[in-house]
Design an enzyme around this catalytic site. Sequence first.
Site, short mmCIF file in Angstrom:
data_model
loop_
_atom_site.label_atom_id
_atom_site.label_comp_id
_atom_site.label_asym_id
_atom_site.label_seq_id
_atom_site.Cartn_x
_atom_site.Cartn_y
_atom_site.Cartn_z
N LYS A 33 0.85 -1.19 0.00
CA LYS A 33 0.00 0.00 0.00
C LYS A 33 0.88 1.24 0.00
CE LYS A 33 -2.48 1.69 3.64
NZ LYS A 33 -2.50 3.16 3.59
N ASP A 60 -3.57 4.25 -1.77
CA ASP A 60 -4.57 4.65 -0.78
C ASP A 60 -4.55 6.16 -0.57
OD1 ASP A 60 -6.41 4.51 1.32
OD2 ASP A 60 -4.86 4.07 2.82
N LEU A 61 -5.18 6.89 -1.51
CA LEU A 61 -5.19 8.36 -1.39
C LEU A 61 -6.52 8.87 -0.84
CD1 LEU A 61 -3.36 9.27 -4.74
CD2 LEU A 61 -2.37 8.89 -2.49
N LYS A 62 -7.45 7.97 -0.61
CA LYS A 62 -8.75 8.30 0.01
C LYS A 62 -9.36 9.55 -0.62
CE LYS A 62 -7.46 6.30 4.50
NZ LYS A 62 -6.03 6.04 4.34
N HIS A 64 -11.61 12.41 -1.85
CA HIS A 64 -12.81 12.99 -1.22
C HIS A 64 -12.94 14.43 -1.74
CE1 HIS A 64 -15.08 13.72 2.87
NE2 HIS A 64 -15.80 14.00 1.81
N ASP A 65 -13.79 14.62 -2.76
CA ASP A 65 -13.95 15.95 -3.36
C ASP A 65 -15.30 15.93 -4.09
OD1 ASP A 65 -13.50 18.49 -4.42
OD2 ASP A 65 -11.44 18.07 -5.01
N ILE A 66 -15.60 16.96 -4.86
CA ILE A 66 -16.85 16.95 -5.61
C ILE A 66 -16.78 15.86 -6.69
CG2 ILE A 66 -17.40 19.38 -5.15
CD1 ILE A 66 -16.34 20.01 -8.00
N PRO A 67 -17.95 15.32 -7.10
CA PRO A 67 -17.95 14.19 -8.03
C PRO A 67 -17.10 14.41 -9.29
CG PRO A 67 -20.16 14.56 -7.17
CD PRO A 67 -19.31 15.68 -6.64
N ASN A 68 -17.18 15.61 -9.87
CA ASN A 68 -16.44 15.87 -11.11
C ASN A 68 -14.94 15.70 -10.92
OD1 ASN A 68 -16.74 16.75 -13.87
ND2 ASN A 68 -15.57 18.55 -13.22
N THR A 124 -10.02 3.59 11.08
CA THR A 124 -9.81 2.71 12.24
C THR A 124 -9.21 3.46 13.43
OG1 THR A 124 -7.84 2.03 11.03
CG2 THR A 124 -9.65 0.48 11.11
N ARG A 185 -3.24 -5.55 14.60
CA ARG A 185 -2.15 -5.54 15.57
C ARG A 185 -1.87 -6.96 16.05
NH1 ARG A 185 -1.22 -1.64 13.50
NH2 ARG A 185 -1.03 0.49 14.27
N GLN A 194 -4.26 3.74 16.44
CA GLN A 194 -5.40 2.92 16.01
C GLN A 194 -6.26 2.56 17.21
OE1 GLN A 194 -6.08 2.78 13.04
NE2 GLN A 194 -4.43 2.12 11.68
N GLY A 214 0.96 -1.93 8.74
CA GLY A 214 2.02 -0.94 8.54
C GLY A 214 3.07 -1.04 9.62
N ARG A 215 2.95 -0.18 10.63
CA ARG A 215 4.01 -0.05 11.63
C ARG A 215 4.46 -1.34 12.31
NH1 ARG A 215 0.89 5.00 14.02
NH2 ARG A 215 -0.73 3.68 13.12
O1 C5P Z 1 0.76 1.38 10.87
P1 C5P Z 1 -0.65 0.82 10.76
O2 C5P Z 1 -0.67 -0.71 10.69
O3 C5P Z 1 -1.58 1.38 11.79
O4 C5P Z 1 -1.13 1.33 9.32
C1 C5P Z 1 -2.42 1.20 8.86
C2 C5P Z 1 -2.51 1.74 7.46
O5 C5P Z 1 -3.85 1.62 7.03
C3 C5P Z 1 -2.14 3.21 7.31
O6 C5P Z 1 -1.37 3.31 6.12
C4 C5P Z 1 -3.44 3.95 7.18
O7 C5P Z 1 -3.39 5.01 6.25
C5 C5P Z 1 -4.36 2.88 6.62
N1 C5P Z 1 -5.77 3.02 6.95
C6 C5P Z 1 -6.27 3.03 8.23
N2 C5P Z 1 -7.62 3.15 8.46
C7 C5P Z 1 -8.46 3.23 7.44
C8 C5P Z 1 -7.97 3.22 6.13
C9 C5P Z 1 -6.60 3.09 5.92
O8 C5P Z 1 -5.50 2.89 9.19
N3 C5P Z 1 -9.77 3.28 7.64
#
Ligand code: C5P
Length: 238
Positions: A33, A60-62, A64-68, A124, A185, A194, A214-215
Amino acid sequence: MKKNPLIVALDVPSKKEALDMVDQLKVYVDFYKIGLQLFLAEGHGVVEAIKDCGVNIFLDLKLHDIPNQVAAACRELVKMEVSMFTVHTQGGFEMMKRAKEAVEDEAFKLGISPPVVLGVTVLTSLDQKDLTDMGINRKVNEQVLGLASMATEAGLDGVVASPNEISDLKRVLGEDNMIVVPGIRPKGAAKTDQKRVMSPQEALTKGADYIVVGRPIIEAIDPLNKTVEILNEIKGVC
Ligand code: C5P
């Protein structure tokens, strides 16, 4: 074919660090990701560089803006030939519908398979108190289910939610919708920011299609060893 359901979040500040991580893990992990940090630091080039390693990209850029604007941005994402990307469900039904239509149309024009489009429901890192503070009166799982139903109706391929909501999502959305869950986790790992978390094994047992980590991996002293530990833990459930 899917190697395993693990997606590693490359939440690092540079292409070099991202490539080093992929290089270490790619024997075991074929889905990575790229989020806002790495994309803004390195731009399109980082997507190409990681794709060149022969792995799949979840961008994963999420959006979020106007539909166009979102529809136009989706066309650019299709051109980048990523496997999967996210829009934010809170952008509303029309935004999601236009996003999906743009993806299908652009992929058709280019003669390629469309990427999977996921709707991010409730982050999350948010819990009930955070929703209340934002003026949302629904329970977290009701909010997730409401947004996820809207995403499905708009034609999206699946959702991002916390592991706590997987069972409800399966029941309401059916089996065909992809469920991708961060907030994972492994036992003993710090929750950090989280709040709605679960172990890899529990999340997959509940029916997640992919888990995003991630971490716990990228900040481990030995990321490869941590990855193997997680894969061993989930061997029986995927
Ligand atoms: O480091 P960690 O395991 O918490 O990373 C979770 C990843 O998932 C992050 O890159 C975060 O942007 C992404 N994420 C999230 N919650 C969401 C969507 C994506 O934590 N609802």
